[in-house]
Design an enzyme around this catalytic site. Structure first.
Site, PDB file in Angstrom:
ATOM      1  N   ASN A 172     -10.353   8.310   8.791  1.00 36.07           N
ATOM      2  CA  ASN A 172     -10.745   9.431   7.936  1.00 36.07           C
ATOM      3  C   ASN A 172     -11.032  10.616   8.838  1.00 36.07           C
ATOM      4  O   ASN A 172     -11.916  10.551   9.697  1.00 36.07           O
ATOM      5  CB  ASN A 172     -11.967   9.081   7.096  1.00 36.07           C
ATOM      6  N   ARG A 230     -12.471  13.493   8.677  1.00 32.51           N
ATOM      7  CA  ARG A 230     -13.450  14.423   8.083  1.00 32.51           C
ATOM      8  C   ARG A 230     -14.832  13.798   8.208  1.00 32.51           C
ATOM      9  O   ARG A 230     -14.958  12.668   8.652  1.00 32.51           O
ATOM     10  CB  ARG A 230     -13.133  14.589   6.590  1.00 32.51           C
ATOM     11  N   GLU A 247      -7.526   2.498   8.644  1.00 27.30           N
ATOM     12  CA  GLU A 247      -7.157   3.904   8.539  1.00 27.30           C
ATOM     13  C   GLU A 247      -8.190   4.746   9.272  1.00 27.30           C
ATOM     14  O   GLU A 247      -9.256   4.253   9.622  1.00 27.30           O
ATOM     15  CB  GLU A 247      -7.041   4.355   7.074  1.00 27.30           C
ATOM     16  N   LYS A 261       0.830  -1.215   0.000  1.00 29.26           N
ATOM     17  CA  LYS A 261       0.000   0.000   0.000  1.00 29.26           C
ATOM     18  C   LYS A 261       0.859   1.257   0.000  1.00 29.26           C
ATOM     19  O   LYS A 261       1.870   1.322   0.706  1.00 29.26           O
ATOM     20  CB  LYS A 261      -0.878   0.035   1.252  1.00 29.26           C
ATOM     21  N   GLY A 314      -8.760   6.925  -1.539  1.00 32.08           N
ATOM     22  CA  GLY A 314      -9.782   6.751  -2.577  1.00 32.08           C
ATOM     23  C   GLY A 314      -9.712   5.403  -3.273  1.00 32.08           C
ATOM     24  O   GLY A 314     -10.090   5.270  -4.430  1.00 32.08           O
ATOM     25  N   GLY A 315      -9.211   4.410  -2.540  1.00 31.85           N
ATOM     26  CA  GLY A 315      -9.146   3.063  -3.110  1.00 31.85           C
ATOM     27  C   GLY A 315      -7.996   2.867  -4.086  1.00 31.85           C
ATOM     28  O   GLY A 315      -7.879   1.819  -4.724  1.00 31.85           O
ATOM     29  N   ARG A 366     -25.502   4.687  -2.780  1.00 33.46           N
ATOM     30  CA  ARG A 366     -24.907   5.864  -3.442  1.00 33.46           C
ATOM     31  C   ARG A 366     -25.392   5.888  -4.894  1.00 33.46           C
ATOM     32  O   ARG A 366     -25.174   4.921  -5.632  1.00 33.46           O
ATOM     33  CB  ARG A 366     -23.383   5.766  -3.432  1.00 33.46           C
ATOM     34  N   LYS A 379     -16.811   2.340  -1.753  1.00 28.98           N
ATOM     35  CA  LYS A 379     -18.092   1.899  -1.198  1.00 28.98           C
ATOM     36  C   LYS A 379     -19.264   2.235  -2.126  1.00 28.98           C
ATOM     37  O   LYS A 379     -19.268   3.293  -2.753  1.00 28.98           O
ATOM     38  CB  LYS A 379     -18.310   2.596   0.153  1.00 28.98           C
TER      39      LYS A 379
HETATM   40  P1  ADP Z   1      -8.376   4.060   0.852  1.00 32.61           P
HETATM   41  O1  ADP Z   1      -7.769   5.054   1.779  1.00 32.61           O
HETATM   42  O2  ADP Z   1      -7.819   4.155  -0.520  1.00 32.61           O
HETATM   43  O3  ADP Z   1      -9.880   4.022   0.913  1.00 32.61           O
HETATM   44  P2  ADP Z   1      -8.203   1.781   2.666  1.00 32.61           P
HETATM   45  O4  ADP Z   1      -6.955   1.518   3.418  1.00 32.61           O
HETATM   46  O5  ADP Z   1      -9.347   2.385   3.406  1.00 32.61           O
HETATM   47  O6  ADP Z   1      -7.868   2.637   1.370  1.00 32.61           O
HETATM   48  O7  ADP Z   1      -8.699   0.416   2.009  1.00 32.61           O
HETATM   49  C1  ADP Z   1      -9.815   0.401   1.119  1.00 32.61           C
HETATM   50  C2  ADP Z   1     -10.319  -1.019   0.961  1.00 32.61           C
HETATM   51  O8  ADP Z   1      -9.261  -1.893   0.523  1.00 32.61           O
HETATM   52  C3  ADP Z   1     -10.844  -1.678   2.219  1.00 32.61           C
HETATM   53  O9  ADP Z   1     -12.178  -1.330   2.506  1.00 32.61           O
HETATM   54  C4  ADP Z   1     -10.677  -3.145   1.905  1.00 32.61           C
HETATM   55  O10 ADP Z   1     -11.726  -3.578   1.070  1.00 32.61           O
HETATM   56  C5  ADP Z   1      -9.392  -3.176   1.095  1.00 32.61           C
HETATM   57  N1  ADP Z   1      -8.200  -3.470   1.938  1.00 32.61           N
HETATM   58  C6  ADP Z   1      -7.291  -2.590   2.415  1.00 32.61           C
HETATM   59  N2  ADP Z   1      -6.321  -3.209   3.156  1.00 32.61           N
HETATM   60  C7  ADP Z   1      -6.620  -4.527   3.156  1.00 32.61           C
HETATM   61  C8  ADP Z   1      -6.032  -5.704   3.759  1.00 32.61           C
HETATM   62  N3  ADP Z   1      -4.912  -5.642   4.480  1.00 32.61           N
HETATM   63  N4  ADP Z   1      -6.630  -6.897   3.546  1.00 32.61           N
HETATM   64  C9  ADP Z   1      -7.774  -6.984   2.806  1.00 32.61           C
HETATM   65  N5  ADP Z   1      -8.369  -5.930   2.226  1.00 32.61           N
HETATM   66  C10 ADP Z   1      -7.820  -4.705   2.389  1.00 32.61           C
END
Ligand code: ADP
Length: 448
Positions: free
Chosen positions: A290, A292, A288, A158, A164-165, A338, A237
């Site tokens: 957020n 906001r 994580e 990561k 934002g995914g 959404r 989402k």
């Molecule tokens: P962003 O900040 O881009 O939204 P996130 O860290 O919130 O990223 O992760 C978004 C999505 O990615 C999560 O809701 C989950 O579906 C998937 N994800 C992230 N990390 C993991 C992990 N370690 N194992 C499985 N899925 C993950």
């Protein structure tokens, strides 16, 4: 209390902030780009200022323009909504240097949580469970390989600055790791201007469960229960619900406590969300925070009866959070769909003119949208044109209300994902509450 607030955003969230301000007796200033001249947030605010051309980097991300708009209109505070400048610490510093109050947390909380590797380390130190993975960003591929062998595949690479995914790469086998790390690094550099990446264990079938928190200036932090956000496409989402069909009261308090600890660890202030990955065996891990208001805040408002945006404003104005943890009760069940201006199968964005438009109403229906008949969805921004929320005595009633509401929503002239939502509402796995973050992938496989 503030007399006038500038809203540094557009679309439904700008309207949502205007509603809160109207109820609190606060005047509002809308800022808009040239593409948003005919927008409702401009129409319903007390004053409005054009801040630049359509592209976001020349308007909604244009810090000098927004600050000047606040100064010209005499606004005392800025509500950033979500996206755009909402998690930009530099923007907050500029606002503060101009004696403008930012409605949100301190820059320290934003900086710590904005860097995912730093957030992981901070949470670990605070005793909030994290997934096995690297301590901070990974320094070289040899060390990364050794670590991935230790924690076991699959792992996820990561970007520290991702959001934002985007900026994530799943690695299933050891011989894919080096390429994945190098690719993730160069992608992160291009997308976020920061090539730092880290590794953590990849969970194959988790739920995305997040906890809403509220904190004031006086160290009082509470949680407002969870939202189940497992229904995602490309990590974004699509449907959320509160409460989660699988979280017991005991688990809610356990996760709630972890979220409160997470918020305390960064001296959090205002409304925030702590996101966790949850396994069916009851283990959960910090993903994580957020810093906001989130898109899906409305379903928490429906089940708790609390107004999150009003509380954001009150807290920023220095008011004490008068709600105790024991006052927070979740009543019934809420679901959110959404509504996106996109093709329901190809997901191609579909900007353009909305020719016919009708919104549903009736018991238990809430719609947050800035669209109307004759509105032209600009191609420049996010494709979300509104949020359909329903509330019922239980999950079955909330879902049946959502089916009814979707059936009574008319948006013609552009493509929308309404038919996709309708199909999900009829899906047997969805109806049972049986889902993980792989729900959509499995749903499409069932449909074909
Ligand atoms: P962003 O900040 O881009 O939204 P996130 O860290 O919130 O990223 O992760 C978004 C999505 O990615 C999560 O809701 C989950 O579906 C998937 N994800 C992230 N990390 C993991 C992990 N370690 N194992 C499985 N899925 C993950």
């Amino acid at each position: 209390m503030f007399k006038k607030i500038l809203i540094a955003n557009r679309g439904e969230i700008a309207l949502r902030v205007i509603w809160a301000c109207k109820e609190l007796g606060i005047k509002t200033v809308a800022v808009y780009s040239e593409a948003d001249r005919l927008s409702l947030h401009r129409r319903f605010a007390d004053e409005d200022v054009c801040i630049g051309p359509a592209p976001s980097n020349q308007s909604y991300l244009n810090i000098p323009s927004i600050i000047s708009a606040a100064e010209i209109t005499g606004a005392e505070a800025i509500h950033p909504g979500y996206g755009f400048l909402s998690e930009n610490a530099h923007f907050i510093e500029v606002a503060q240097s101009c004696k403008l109050q930012f409605i949100g947390p301190e820059t320290h909380a934003i900086r710590t949580m904005g860097n995912k590797a730093m957030a992981r380390d901070t949470m670990n130190a605070a005793g909030v469970p994290i997934l096995p993975g690297s301590d901070g960003p990974i320094s070289d591929v040899t060390a990364a390989k050794k670590l991935a062998d230790e924690i076991g595949y699959p792992v996820i690479v990561k970007a520290s600055s991702g959001g934002g995914g985007r900026g994530m790469r799943v690695v299933n086998k050891a011989d894919e790791l080096v390429d994945a790390v190098n690719l993730a690094r160069s992608e992160a550099e291009i997308a976020f201007g920061d090539s730092d990446v880290y590794i953590e264990k990849y969970l194959t079938n988790p739920r995305h469960i997040e906890i809403q928190v509220l904190a004031d200036h006086f160290g009082h932090v509470i949680h407002l229960g969870e939202r189940e956000c497992s229904i995602q496409r490309r990590h974004q989402k699509i449907i959320e619900e509160a409460p989660s069909p699988v979280i017991t009261e005991e688990m809610r308090q356990k996760m709630g406590l972890a979220a409160v600890e997470a918020a305390r660890a960064v001296n959090y202030r205002g409304a925030g969300t702590v996101e966790f990955l949850y396994n069916e065996d009851g283990t959960f891990y910090f993903m994580e925070m957020n810093t906001r208001i989130q898109v899906e805040h409305g379903i928490t408002e429906l089940v708790t009866g609390l107004d999150l945006v009003k509380w954001q404003i009150r807290i920023a104005a220095g008011e004490k959070l008068s709600i105790q943890q024991s006052d927070v009760v979740m009543t019934g069940h809420a679901v959110e769909c959404r509504l996106n201006a996109e093709h329901p199968e190809t997901f191609r964005p579909s900007p353009g003119l909305i020719e016919h438009f009708h919104l549903p109403g009736g018991p238990g229906v809430r719609v947050d949208s800035a669209a109307y008949a004759g509105y032209r969805v600009p191609p420049n921004y996010d494709s979300m044109i509104g949020k359909l929320m329903t509330h019922g005595a239980d999950r079955a009633e909330a879902v049946s209300r959502m089916k009814r509401a979707l059936g009574l929503t008319v948006i013609e002239g552009i493509d929308t994902n309404i038919s996709l939502h309708t199909r999900i509402m009829d899906d047997p796995f969805f109806l049972k509450g049986d889902m993980s973050t792989r729900f959509m992938e499995q749903f499409f496989a069932r449909q074909s």
